[in-house]
Design a protein around this motif. Structure first.
Motif, mmCIF file in Angstrom:
data_model
loop_
_atom_site.group_PDB
_atom_site.id
_atom_site.type_symbol
_atom_site.label_atom_id
_atom_site.label_comp_id
_atom_site.label_asym_id
_atom_site.label_seq_id
_atom_site.Cartn_x
_atom_site.Cartn_y
_atom_site.Cartn_z
ATOM 1 N N PRO A 198 41.957 34.008 53.455
ATOM 2 C CA PRO A 198 42.539 35.303 53.097
ATOM 3 C C PRO A 198 42.997 35.275 51.638
ATOM 4 O O PRO A 198 43.591 34.293 51.182
ATOM 5 C CB PRO A 198 43.742 35.428 54.040
ATOM 6 N N VAL A 199 42.697 36.325 50.891
ATOM 7 C CA VAL A 199 43.043 36.361 49.472
ATOM 8 C C VAL A 199 44.445 36.949 49.309
ATOM 9 O O VAL A 199 44.694 38.113 49.609
ATOM 10 C CB VAL A 199 42.020 37.183 48.668
ATOM 11 N N PHE A 200 45.375 36.099 48.794
ATOM 12 C CA PHE A 200 46.766 36.508 48.614
ATOM 13 C C PHE A 200 46.935 37.315 47.324
ATOM 14 O O PHE A 200 46.115 37.220 46.402
ATOM 15 C CB PHE A 200 47.672 35.273 48.564
ATOM 16 N N PRO A 201 48.011 38.096 47.242
ATOM 17 C CA PRO A 201 48.297 38.832 46.000
ATOM 18 C C PRO A 201 48.470 37.871 44.828
ATOM 19 O O PRO A 201 48.860 36.715 45.008
ATOM 20 C CB PRO A 201 49.618 39.549 46.321
ATOM 21 N N GLU A 202 48.184 38.340 43.621
ATOM 22 C CA GLU A 202 48.343 37.505 42.430
ATOM 23 C C GLU A 202 49.821 37.242 42.161
ATOM 24 O O GLU A 202 50.692 37.987 42.586
ATOM 25 C CB GLU A 202 47.699 38.188 41.219
ATOM 26 N N ILE A 222 52.502 41.200 54.851
ATOM 27 C CA ILE A 222 51.956 40.844 53.536
ATOM 28 C C ILE A 222 50.666 41.616 53.316
ATOM 29 O O ILE A 222 49.735 41.531 54.114
ATOM 30 C CB ILE A 222 51.668 39.330 53.449
ATOM 31 N N GLN A 223 50.610 42.391 52.247
ATOM 32 C CA GLN A 223 49.397 43.139 51.915
ATOM 33 C C GLN A 223 48.392 42.171 51.292
ATOM 34 O O GLN A 223 48.639 41.594 50.228
ATOM 35 C CB GLN A 223 49.716 44.258 50.927
ATOM 36 N N MET A 224 47.242 41.973 51.962
ATOM 37 C CA MET A 224 46.273 40.974 51.540
ATOM 38 C C MET A 224 45.024 41.625 50.950
ATOM 39 O O MET A 224 44.757 42.808 51.166
ATOM 40 C CB MET A 224 45.859 40.108 52.737
ATOM 41 N N GLY A 225 44.257 40.804 50.239
ATOM 42 C CA GLY A 225 42.943 41.228 49.768
ATOM 43 C C GLY A 225 41.900 40.902 50.824
ATOM 44 O O GLY A 225 42.226 40.635 51.983
ATOM 45 N N ALA A 263 45.439 29.758 50.632
ATOM 46 C CA ALA A 263 45.446 29.385 49.206
ATOM 47 C C ALA A 263 46.438 30.286 48.477
ATOM 48 O O ALA A 263 46.068 31.227 47.768
ATOM 49 C CB ALA A 263 44.046 29.519 48.621
ATOM 50 N N ILE A 264 47.711 29.988 48.653
ATOM 51 C CA ILE A 264 48.779 30.789 48.043
ATOM 52 C C ILE A 264 48.911 30.393 46.575
ATOM 53 O O ILE A 264 49.070 29.213 46.262
ATOM 54 C CB ILE A 264 50.109 30.558 48.780
ATOM 55 N N PRO A 265 48.850 31.349 45.641
ATOM 56 C CA PRO A 265 48.927 31.014 44.215
ATOM 57 C C PRO A 265 50.174 30.200 43.883
ATOM 58 O O PRO A 265 51.296 30.596 44.221
ATOM 59 C CB PRO A 265 48.969 32.391 43.538
ATOM 60 N N GLY A 266 49.963 29.036 43.253
ATOM 61 C CA GLY A 266 51.079 28.190 42.843
ATOM 62 C C GLY A 266 51.432 27.102 43.831
ATOM 63 O O GLY A 266 52.251 26.235 43.547
ATOM 64 N N GLU A 301 38.436 27.131 33.615
ATOM 65 C CA GLU A 301 38.476 28.453 32.997
ATOM 66 C C GLU A 301 39.482 29.346 33.706
ATOM 67 O O GLU A 301 40.163 30.159 33.084
ATOM 68 C CB GLU A 301 37.085 29.087 33.055
ATOM 69 N N LYS A 302 39.577 29.190 35.029
ATOM 70 C CA LYS A 302 40.584 29.883 35.839
ATOM 71 C C LYS A 302 40.717 29.123 37.140
ATOM 72 O O LYS A 302 39.871 28.295 37.481
ATOM 73 C CB LYS A 302 40.181 31.339 36.108
ATOM 74 N N ILE A 303 41.793 29.381 37.863
ATOM 75 C CA ILE A 303 42.020 28.707 39.136
ATOM 76 C C ILE A 303 42.238 29.752 40.222
ATOM 77 O O ILE A 303 43.207 30.513 40.181
ATOM 78 C CB ILE A 303 43.240 27.762 39.076
ATOM 79 N N LEU A 304 41.298 29.795 41.177
ATOM 80 C CA LEU A 304 41.444 30.699 42.320
ATOM 81 C C LEU A 304 41.775 29.921 43.587
ATOM 82 O O LEU A 304 42.620 30.345 44.377
ATOM 83 C CB LEU A 304 40.157 31.512 42.531
ATOM 84 N N SER A 305 41.127 28.783 43.796
ATOM 85 C CA SER A 305 41.392 27.960 44.975
ATOM 86 C C SER A 305 40.835 26.560 44.754
ATOM 87 O O SER A 305 39.790 26.393 44.130
ATOM 88 C CB SER A 305 40.745 28.579 46.217
#
Length: 373
Positions: free
Chosen positions: A17-21, A37-40, A107-110, A305-309
């Motif tokens: 599940p894609v969590f908010p930024e 929690i509003q998810m993507g 995969a919660i950001p941070g 370049e970026k970190i998503l998971s």
């Protein structure tokens, strides 16, 4: 002709599940009772060592044959459909008496990933499921995640030892990866130090993560690292001399020939045995025992370049390391490409979408790709 590789063991469906930024420091900031929690969108892909490492090696240019087991259910059909895209279903077993393994990846950001895992059909995977006619024509046999496969860790790992020994006797080099376990589960209660002592003499390339290995062979050190990390990722507090090298030494004493320790965002550590030990690795690999002997190298990670998971980053790093080794690259270049692949992988939610060719990675490295401090 490309060297033939078999990647066998654990396979599952990863649901992410894609969590908010926006990064958070503690999981409680996001997950708490009664909270909506509003998810993507949910990112759904194949997971486990067979899919992650096996398909990554295929993408990177290796001739790979997959061996795993799924159930005759909706998740199993999804996995087979995904593998069919890569023409990689031939070696898969469909078991009507088992359910398909899945993981819900948080995969919660941070925060480091949290896995809700169901082993399913992986628990019933046995040596009898291996096609040894295929193994005889294989240069390298990579086996992943026996920690999540009951048949492989029960009875002090007798089935795992039997598997790795049988593969070596069939003439192939062997590679072994682990996965984290729930300390309170049956796998978490197994005597992994004893299992590895019996297994590693039949393993040519041992490629676990530092957390997994420490939990299994030095629980006191693992508990100490958790205290030092204060609830964070233990790889953030690792010391090469005090923490990493003693664990590596223990593995070498158990019989490991080439050890690649994944150390999270910090990087990875390579240690190799002396030349006369490396000469025991299957000559089919064409590895130079002289060139690979006596290495002790810590390779820092490249800046993504970026970190998503981080999903699949370790598995795909292994894929790059093994593919490069079979391609005749030096130990140092194999490490560079493994680290570079890990940095590419984290730019996507799944294990495979962020991968770049080995040639492209070499170019980026040659252009001075920045490393972590």
């Amino acid at each position: 002709m490309k060297k033939k590789v078999i990647v066998a063991g654990h396979i599952c469906l990863d649901i992410t599940p894609v969590f908010p930024e926006g990064k958070v420091k503690n999981v409680e900031q996001i997950l708490s009772p009664g909270k909506l929690i509003q998810m993507g969108n949910a990112d759904v892909h194949t997971g486990g060592a067979v899919a992650n490492t096996g398909l990554a090696m295929k993408i990177l240019g290796a001739d790979v044959y997959l061996m795993g087991k799924v159930g005759e259910d909706a998740f199993g059909k999804m996995i087979l459909s995904a593998l069919d895209t890569y023409d990689a279903t031939e070696g898969m077993i469909c078991d009507r008496d088992s359910s398909t393994s899945y993981s819900v990846v948080l995969a919660i950001p941070g925060i480091d990933r949290i896995f809700l895992h169901h082993p399913g059909a992986n628990h019933t995977f046995m040596v009898a499921d291996i096609d040894f006619e295929k193994v005889k024509d294989t240069v390298l046999f990579h086996f992943g995640y026996p920690t999540l496969m009951k048949s492989m860790f029960q009875d002090e790992g007798e089935e795992l030892v039997h598997l790795m020994k049988s593969v070596q006797e069939a003439g192939a080099a062997t590679s072994l990866d682990l996965a984290a376990v729930d300390a309170n589960s049956e796998a978490g209660q197994a005597d992994w130090e004893k299992i590895l002592e019996k297994t590693l003499p039949y393993v040519d390339f041992f490629v676990p993560s530092i957390e997994e290995l420490c939990f299994m062979i030095d629980r006191e050190k693992f508990d100490e690292l958790q205290v030092r990390a204060e609830g964070g990722d233990i790889t953030d507090v690792l010391n090469i001399e005090q923490d990493i090298k003693p664990l590596a030494k223990k593995c070498m004493e158990m019989g490991c020939k080439v050890l690649l320790l994944k150390c999270g965002a910090k990087g990875m550590y390579l240690q190799t045995a002396e030349e006369k030990v490396l000469e025991k690795i299957s000559p089919k690999t064409e590895i130079s025992a002289d060139e690979w002997a006596g290495k002790e190298i810590f390779e820092k990670s490249y800046v993504p370049e970026k970190i998503l998971s981080g999903t699949g980053a370790g598995d795909t790093s292994i894929a790059a390391f093994l593919t490069s080794m079979l391609g005749g690259e030096s130990p140092e270049m194999c490490l560079h490409l493994a680290a570079a692949t890990g940095a590419s992988c984290v730019a996507a939610y799944d294990a495979l979408s962020g991968l770049k060719s080995l040639e492209e990675l070499k170019r980026k490295i040659g252009e001075g790709w920045e490393k972590v401090c």
